[in-house]
Design an enzyme around this catalytic site. Structure first.
Site, PDB file in Angstrom:
ATOM      1  N   HIS A   1      32.523  44.544  36.773  1.00 26.92           N
ATOM      2  CA  HIS A   1      33.956  44.369  37.035  1.00 26.92           C
ATOM      3  C   HIS A   1      34.216  43.046  37.780  1.00 26.92           C
ATOM      4  O   HIS A   1      35.130  42.296  37.436  1.00 26.92           O
ATOM      5  CB  HIS A   1      34.440  45.580  37.853  1.00 26.92           C
ATOM      6  N   GLU A   2      33.381  42.754  38.790  1.00 24.15           N
ATOM      7  CA  GLU A   2      33.561  41.508  39.554  1.00 24.15           C
ATOM      8  C   GLU A   2      33.244  40.284  38.698  1.00 24.15           C
ATOM      9  O   GLU A   2      33.942  39.276  38.769  1.00 24.15           O
ATOM     10  CB  GLU A   2      32.680  41.495  40.815  1.00 24.15           C
TER      11      GLU A   2
ATOM     12  N   HIS B   1      36.174  39.418  36.734  1.00 20.75           N
ATOM     13  CA  HIS B   1      37.178  38.671  37.508  1.00 20.75           C
ATOM     14  C   HIS B   1      36.818  37.190  37.576  1.00 20.75           C
ATOM     15  O   HIS B   1      37.687  36.329  37.467  1.00 20.75           O
ATOM     16  CB  HIS B   1      37.283  39.215  38.935  1.00 20.75           C
TER      17      HIS B   1
HETATM   18 NI    NI Z   1      39.380  44.350  39.894  1.00 19.62          NI
END
Ligand code: NI
Length: 174
Positions: free
Chosen positions: A129-130, A133
């Site tokens: 998830h990171e 980003h």
């Molecule tokens: Ni997020």
């Protein structure tokens, strides 16, 4: 005081973050601000673009061990794992997503040493998830057209209802 967490629609969240060439005092202070913003949210992780900084840095703390990773990459991944994923930049929305269950992540710590971390399930999901980003990718970008339509409608409704973020709020990844 501190940084506000940027939310969906902010162009910084759709931008690929720049590689860090020099881990100097600025990066150390950035990491510190990110950890503060993450704990305040609260979330389990936070990527620099989420506070508007386009640098390849993310922080996390899943077992009372605050950790900072610079220029991280995922070098291996395997398996499949379903998780109800949330994002501080899309507050209130949780969507079941399938992603690899295990990953091997490589990056630098704040001393510039190379680190490798093997992660499974929740931590592996957080890393993925990171990393998204840092590459300007949000959960919406990982959905099928149908899922995205439904998720966007739900998110807009959440915003219209203006549910205050109180103690009933679940803790998402970041
Ligand atoms: Ni997020």
């Amino acid at each position: 005081m501190g940084y506000d967490i940027r939310t969906y629609g902010d162009p910084v969240l759709a931008t690929v973050a720049a590689t860090v060439d020099n881990i100097d005092g600025k990066i150390v202070r950035l990491a510190d601000s990110m950890l503060q913003a993450m704990y305040r949210a609260p979330g389990l992780g936070l990527a620099a673009p989420q506070i508007g900084v386009q640098k390849q840095v993310f922080v996390y703390d899943v077992e009372d061990e605050p950790t900072v990773l610079v220029n991280p990459i995922i070098v291996e991944s395997s398996g499949e794992w379903i998780y109800d994923e949330g994002c501080l930049s899309i507050p209130g929305l949780y969507v079941e997503m399938v992603r690899p269950k295990e990953v091997l992540l490589r990056g630098l710590d704040l001393d510039g040493n190379e680190v490798e971390i093997e992660a499974d399930e929740l931590l592996a999901r957080l890393f993925q998830h990171e990393l998204d980003h840092l590459n300007g990718v949000l959960m919406f970008d990982r959905m099928t057209e149908d899922q995205r339509k439904r998720a966007l409608a739900e998110y807009r409704k959440l915003q219209d209802d203006a549910v205050p973020l109180g103690e009933s709020r679940r803790i998402g990844l970041d």
